[in-house]
Write an enzyme that holds these catalytic residues in place. Structure first.
Site, mmCIF file in Angstrom:
data_model
loop_
_atom_site.group_PDB
_atom_site.id
_atom_site.type_symbol
_atom_site.label_atom_id
_atom_site.label_comp_id
_atom_site.label_asym_id
_atom_site.label_seq_id
_atom_site.Cartn_x
_atom_site.Cartn_y
_atom_site.Cartn_z
ATOM 1 N N GLU A 1 -24.593 13.834 -0.428
ATOM 2 C CA GLU A 1 -24.136 13.737 0.968
ATOM 3 C C GLU A 1 -23.428 15.021 1.402
ATOM 4 O O GLU A 1 -23.652 15.530 2.509
ATOM 5 C CB GLU A 1 -23.221 12.516 1.148
ATOM 6 N N GLU B 1 0.865 -1.199 0.000
ATOM 7 C CA GLU B 1 0.000 0.000 0.000
ATOM 8 C C GLU B 1 0.887 1.230 0.000
ATOM 9 O O GLU B 1 1.828 1.328 0.775
ATOM 10 C CB GLU B 1 -0.931 -0.023 1.221
ATOM 11 N N LYS B 2 0.550 2.195 -0.859
ATOM 12 C CA LYS B 2 1.430 3.363 -1.014
ATOM 13 C C LYS B 2 0.939 4.620 -0.308
ATOM 14 O O LYS B 2 1.589 5.652 -0.357
ATOM 15 C CB LYS B 2 1.643 3.651 -2.488
ATOM 16 N N LEU C 1 -3.572 2.137 5.903
ATOM 17 C CA LEU C 1 -4.457 1.127 5.319
ATOM 18 C C LEU C 1 -5.895 1.673 5.285
ATOM 19 O O LEU C 1 -6.183 2.701 5.872
ATOM 20 C CB LEU C 1 -4.366 -0.173 6.124
ATOM 21 N N HIS D 1 -42.067 -4.466 18.415
ATOM 22 C CA HIS D 1 -42.832 -3.218 18.476
ATOM 23 C C HIS D 1 -42.396 -2.409 19.687
ATOM 24 O O HIS D 1 -42.222 -2.981 20.758
ATOM 25 C CB HIS D 1 -44.333 -3.533 18.599
ATOM 26 N N VAL E 1 -22.584 22.234 -16.865
ATOM 27 C CA VAL E 1 -21.596 23.224 -16.435
ATOM 28 C C VAL E 1 -20.641 23.472 -17.598
ATOM 29 O O VAL E 1 -20.123 22.533 -18.200
ATOM 30 C CB VAL E 1 -20.821 22.714 -15.200
HETATM 31 P P1 FAD Z 1 -9.675 1.951 -2.560
HETATM 32 O O1 FAD Z 1 -10.395 2.115 -1.296
HETATM 33 O O2 FAD Z 1 -9.560 3.124 -3.466
HETATM 34 O O3 FAD Z 1 -8.224 1.433 -2.169
HETATM 35 C C1 FAD Z 1 -7.205 1.263 -3.099
HETATM 36 C C2 FAD Z 1 -5.877 1.471 -2.399
HETATM 37 O O4 FAD Z 1 -4.843 1.042 -3.268
HETATM 38 C C3 FAD Z 1 -5.569 2.923 -2.073
HETATM 39 O O5 FAD Z 1 -5.307 3.073 -0.699
HETATM 40 C C4 FAD Z 1 -4.350 3.269 -2.918
HETATM 41 O O6 FAD Z 1 -3.428 4.094 -2.234
HETATM 42 C C5 FAD Z 1 -3.730 1.894 -3.128
HETATM 43 N N1 FAD Z 1 -2.938 1.783 -4.355
HETATM 44 C C6 FAD Z 1 -3.299 2.121 -5.616
HETATM 45 N N2 FAD Z 1 -2.329 1.794 -6.489
HETATM 46 C C7 FAD Z 1 -1.336 1.238 -5.760
HETATM 47 C C8 FAD Z 1 -0.073 0.690 -6.083
HETATM 48 N N3 FAD Z 1 0.355 0.620 -7.350
HETATM 49 N N4 FAD Z 1 0.705 0.223 -5.084
HETATM 50 C C9 FAD Z 1 0.272 0.265 -3.799
HETATM 51 N N5 FAD Z 1 -0.912 0.756 -3.431
HETATM 52 C C10 FAD Z 1 -1.710 1.223 -4.396
HETATM 53 N N6 FAD Z 1 -18.650 3.343 -0.355
HETATM 54 C C11 FAD Z 1 -19.541 2.773 0.463
HETATM 55 O O7 FAD Z 1 -19.792 1.573 0.360
HETATM 56 N N7 FAD Z 1 -20.182 3.484 1.444
HETATM 57 C C12 FAD Z 1 -19.954 4.805 1.613
HETATM 58 O O8 FAD Z 1 -20.537 5.419 2.500
HETATM 59 C C13 FAD Z 1 -19.024 5.442 0.759
HETATM 60 N N8 FAD Z 1 -18.751 6.740 0.908
HETATM 61 C C14 FAD Z 1 -17.821 7.327 0.094
HETATM 62 C C15 FAD Z 1 -17.581 8.684 0.246
HETATM 63 C C16 FAD Z 1 -16.661 9.318 -0.561
HETATM 64 C C17 FAD Z 1 -16.394 10.792 -0.372
HETATM 65 C C18 FAD Z 1 -15.946 8.563 -1.534
HETATM 66 C C19 FAD Z 1 -14.909 9.238 -2.389
HETATM 67 C C20 FAD Z 1 -16.184 7.222 -1.704
HETATM 68 C C21 FAD Z 1 -17.140 6.591 -0.896
HETATM 69 N N9 FAD Z 1 -17.442 5.240 -1.042
HETATM 70 C C22 FAD Z 1 -18.368 4.664 -0.232
HETATM 71 C C23 FAD Z 1 -16.778 4.402 -2.055
HETATM 72 C C24 FAD Z 1 -15.656 3.566 -1.409
HETATM 73 O O9 FAD Z 1 -14.743 4.420 -0.773
HETATM 74 C C25 FAD Z 1 -14.952 2.730 -2.460
HETATM 75 O O10 FAD Z 1 -15.905 1.989 -3.193
HETATM 76 C C26 FAD Z 1 -13.975 1.756 -1.812
HETATM 77 O O11 FAD Z 1 -13.009 2.446 -1.080
HETATM 78 C C27 FAD Z 1 -13.305 0.883 -2.885
HETATM 79 O O12 FAD Z 1 -12.393 0.032 -2.288
HETATM 80 P P2 FAD Z 1 -11.125 -0.507 -3.093
HETATM 81 O O13 FAD Z 1 -10.373 -1.368 -2.145
HETATM 82 O O14 FAD Z 1 -11.535 -1.072 -4.378
HETATM 83 O O15 FAD Z 1 -10.265 0.779 -3.446
HETATM 84 P P1 NAI Z 2 -22.036 9.312 -9.099
HETATM 85 O O1 NAI Z 2 -21.781 8.513 -10.296
HETATM 86 O O2 NAI Z 2 -22.846 8.791 -7.993
HETATM 87 O O3 NAI Z 2 -22.745 10.685 -9.523
HETATM 88 C C1 NAI Z 2 -22.190 11.589 -10.425
HETATM 89 C C2 NAI Z 2 -23.290 12.532 -10.881
HETATM 90 O O4 NAI Z 2 -22.692 13.561 -11.634
HETATM 91 C C3 NAI Z 2 -24.331 11.855 -11.777
HETATM 92 O O5 NAI Z 2 -25.608 12.163 -11.312
HETATM 93 C C4 NAI Z 2 -24.051 12.451 -13.147
HETATM 94 O O6 NAI Z 2 -25.194 12.560 -13.955
HETATM 95 C C5 NAI Z 2 -23.497 13.819 -12.766
HETATM 96 N N1 NAI Z 2 -22.660 14.403 -13.795
HETATM 97 C C6 NAI Z 2 -21.723 13.786 -14.541
HETATM 98 N N2 NAI Z 2 -21.153 14.664 -15.384
HETATM 99 C C7 NAI Z 2 -21.745 15.872 -15.153
HETATM 100 C C8 NAI Z 2 -21.595 17.161 -15.706
HETATM 101 N N3 NAI Z 2 -20.722 17.394 -16.665
HETATM 102 N N4 NAI Z 2 -22.345 18.164 -15.210
HETATM 103 C C9 NAI Z 2 -23.251 17.939 -14.236
HETATM 104 N N5 NAI Z 2 -23.450 16.720 -13.682
HETATM 105 C C10 NAI Z 2 -22.696 15.707 -14.135
HETATM 106 O O7 NAI Z 2 -20.588 9.789 -8.614
HETATM 107 P P2 NAI Z 2 -20.133 10.484 -7.274
HETATM 108 O O8 NAI Z 2 -21.258 11.139 -6.574
HETATM 109 O O9 NAI Z 2 -18.956 11.313 -7.647
HETATM 110 O O10 NAI Z 2 -19.665 9.249 -6.395
HETATM 111 C C11 NAI Z 2 -18.595 8.394 -6.868
HETATM 112 C C12 NAI Z 2 -18.743 7.025 -6.312
HETATM 113 O O11 NAI Z 2 -18.549 7.003 -4.914
HETATM 114 C C13 NAI Z 2 -20.098 6.431 -6.605
HETATM 115 O O12 NAI Z 2 -19.915 5.317 -7.423
HETATM 116 C C14 NAI Z 2 -20.648 6.044 -5.291
HETATM 117 O O13 NAI Z 2 -21.128 4.729 -5.314
HETATM 118 C C15 NAI Z 2 -19.485 6.154 -4.309
HETATM 119 N N6 NAI Z 2 -19.996 6.758 -3.081
HETATM 120 C C16 NAI Z 2 -20.820 6.037 -2.294
HETATM 121 C C17 NAI Z 2 -21.365 6.581 -1.178
HETATM 122 C C18 NAI Z 2 -22.281 5.775 -0.354
HETATM 123 O O14 NAI Z 2 -22.381 4.581 -0.579
HETATM 124 N N7 NAI Z 2 -22.955 6.361 0.625
HETATM 125 C C19 NAI Z 2 -21.061 7.937 -0.761
HETATM 126 C C20 NAI Z 2 -20.220 8.627 -1.671
HETATM 127 C C21 NAI Z 2 -19.696 8.023 -2.767
#
Ligand code: FAD
Ligand code: NAI
Length: 493
Positions: free
Chosen positions: A214, A52-53, A57, A472, A264
């Site tokens: 959110e 992990e980079k 973790l 309930h 936009v």
């Molecule tokens: P990641 O979590 O992205 O982990 C990948 C890791 O690999 C990173 O730490 C990166 O540093 C490392 N890495 C990459 N390349 C290399 C390399 N070459 N060598 C070593 N290390 C490397 N999902 C939910 O289910 N519920 C939520 O509420 C939710 N909220 C979110 C809110 C936000 C703001 C965002 C941005 C995402 C949210 N997500 C949520 C999505 C969720 O974070 C991702 O789906 C999830 O983290 C994916 O897991 P992953 O292990 O595939 O990748």
């Molecule tokens: P998203 O794919 O959920 O939504 C992106 C939105 O941007 C879409 O509604 C799309 O139509 C709009 N869009 C795209 N291009 C646009 C443009 N040019 N102008 C205006 N609108 C545009 O992606 P988001 O919200 O960035 O989340 C990324 C990922 O993170 C999602 O896949 C989501 O599953 C995950 N995530 C999950 C959470 C959770 O489970 N609670 C919380 C936050 C993120």
């Protein structure tokens, strides 16, 4: 930044690679997909390493995703309730209720630190070798770990790991918006939105997906005037259409402004403000907006930078995802891929399920992830949660279905809590009455959706659920009543 690679490739002689270390399984990426895969592999008896980079973790989820966003969502909701809702509940607060942004951030950082540290402890417990550095393919059985500049604990020099099996879980990154430069101060990604030092007076968000909604909830509760600009005519990405409309309605009631079907055109920082130009999709009418912060939330894209995937010929599709078969195999059967970097919804629990299944495939030849039953939760208030099929998907697939709905206004616990917004909607097969999908807007919907998941997984009919005795007064009675409404009639509505 990667440290410049030294020319000391002493372990590479002629075409044969020498390894510094050997492990049976090497996982690249320590997010939910990778760290869970590493723990599962160790539990299956494999000598396991994780590269992990980031320095910590937990990946995107724990560091800049699920966990920090939920800390802000929870505390901003608490603040909002104390400020706007306490009096009517018989709670008088002497003096004013204020937000202390620095302490709000401190709380969030503490939670993140505890949880990421917890994974390191789990790694120690399971004797998983943890390499801090960037992993890249030398060939299909050798992963090179390169030092990362400025990273505490980074490997000191290039280290080559020889391995039989690799799991790639390198995750995703923010999709940039062409022409808009993110500075993480005034023009921010979700990462910047989780760390703002002050509350912007005017907060504009591009994208009405889950991140946009959110973050809109957080900042509108903290006092920002929030405007969401969404290209599509509907918010909520993959939500059921009816639920998306109802969600927009309650968010609007909370003070969030929406500009749907709006494109936009540009976003430029000028001093302390951001000037944004938008255009209506329908008639091309242009409008100028100004904000103190602009959040770009138009999705995430798979991340494979530095992995050297091309060196071993890993296939990448048009959307940048690593291509796999239904057992997570890349074109090399000893290299499996899980999580955001490949197909499917970008969700932490989906990545975790895949991490476990990939290891099981390695160990036993069998694994299981049901992509028809992966829950999604949006942690607004009320929460929005769903699993299985939407109405739109069922119609498109020509599946005949019945709908059962029950509103929280008729649920005694929701009423007692004065928290009655929303409903449970259950979709069942017209003939078999099996549950095909569940969609909930309501308090704690994210917890309640687990009942739907269980029902769908075990092929339960609506009547099966309705005949289970629910305590309930609980919110879960609304789920039971919606199931009754689907095949017969609810009792309390
Ligand atoms: P990641 O979590 O992205 O982990 C990948 C890791 O690999 C990173 O730490 C990166 O540093 C490392 N890495 C990459 N390349 C290399 C390399 N070459 N060598 C070593 N290390 C490397 N999902 C939910 O289910 N519920 C939520 O509420 C939710 N909220 C979110 C809110 C936000 C703001 C965002 C941005 C995402 C949210 N997500 C949520 C999505 C969720 O974070 C991702 O789906 C999830 O983290 C994916 O897991 P992953 O292990 O595939 O990748
Ligand atoms: P998203 O794919 O959920 O939504 C992106 C939105 O941007 C879409 O509604 C799309 O139509 C709009 N869009 C795209 N291009 C646009 C443009 N040019 N102008 C205006 N609108 C545009 O992606 P988001 O919200 O960035 O989340 C990324 C990922 O993170 C999602 O896949 C989501 O599953 C995950 N995530 C999950 C959470 C959770 O489970 N609670 C919380 C936050 C993120």
């Amino acid at each position: 930044m990667l440290r410049s690679v030294s020319s000391k490739r002493s372990f590479s002689v002629a075409s044969r690679l020498f390894a510094n270390k050997k492990h049976e399984v090497v996982v690249i990426g320590g997010g939910p997909g990778g760290y869970i895969a590493a723990i599962k592999a160790a539990q299956q008896g494999y000598d396991t390493a994780c590269v992990e980079k980031r320095g910590r973790l937990g990946g995107t989820c724990l560091n800049v995703g699920c966990i920090p966003s939920k800390a802000l969502l929870n505390n901003s909701q608490l603040f909002h309730q104390m400020k706007s809702d306490a009096k009517g509940r018989g709670i008088d607060i002497d003096g004013t209720v204020n937000i202390n942004v620095a302490n709000l951030q401190k709380h969030k950082d503490t939670v993140v630190k505890q949880l990421t540290g917890g994974i390191e402890m789990l790694f120690k417990k399971h004797k998983i070798a943890y390499y801090k550095g960037e992993g890249s393919f030398e060939d299909t059985t050798h992963v090179k770990v390169s030092p990362v500049d400025g990273l505490e604990g980074s490997v000191k020099e290039e280290t080559v790991l020889e391995t039989e099996k690799v799991i790639v879980a390198t995750g995703s990154e923010v999709t940039p918006f062409p022409g808009i430069t993110i500075d993480e101060e005034r023009i921010i990604s979700s990462t910047g939105a989780l760390s703002l030092k002050e509350i912007p007076k005017r907060f504009t968000i591009i994208g009405g997906g889950i991140i946009g909604l959110e973050m809109a909830s957080v900042y509108s509760r903290l006092g920002s005037e929030v405007t969401i600009v969404e290209f599509q005519p509907q918010i909520g990405a993959s939500m059921d259409g009816e639920v998306a409309k109802a969600t927009q309605k309650f968010l609007k009631k909370q003070g969030i402004n929406f500009k749907l079907s709006t494109k936009v055109l540009s976003g430029v920082r000028e001093g302390e403000v951001v000037n944004i130009e938008v255009e209506a999709v329908k008639d091309g009418k242009k409008e100028k907006l100004q904000a103190d912060a602009l959040l770009v939330a138009v999705g995430r894209r798979p991340y494979i930078k530095g992995l050297n995937a091309e060196k071993i010929g890993l296939e990448v599709d048009k959307r940048g995802r690593l291509v796999i078969d239904d057992q997570f195999n890349s074109k090399h059967p000893n290299i499996k891929v899980v999580g955001d970097v490949t197909f499917g919804p970008m969700l932490a629990h989906k990545a975790e399920e895949e991490g476990v299944a990939a290891v099981e495939y390695f160990k036993t030849g069998h694994g299981h992830v049901n992509y028809n039953n992966i829950p999604s939760v949006m942690y607004s208030h009320p929460e929005v949660a769903w699993t299985g099929q939407t109405e739109e998907q069922l119609k498109e697939a020509n599946i005949k279905f019945k709908v059962g709905k029950f509103p929280f206004i008729a649920n005694s616990r929701a009423k007692t809590n004065s928290d009655t917004e929303g409903f449970v909607k259950i979709l069942i097969d017209e003939k078999t009455e099996r549950i095909l999908g569940a969609h909930i807007i309501g308090p704690n919907a994210g917890e309640m959706i687990a009942e739907a998941g269980l029902a769908i997984e075990y092929g339960a009919s609506a009547e099966d659920v309705a005949r289970v005795c629910h305590a309930h007064p609980t919110l879960s009675e609304a789920f039971k009543e919606a199931a009754m409404a689907a095949y017969d009639q609810p009792l309390n509505f």
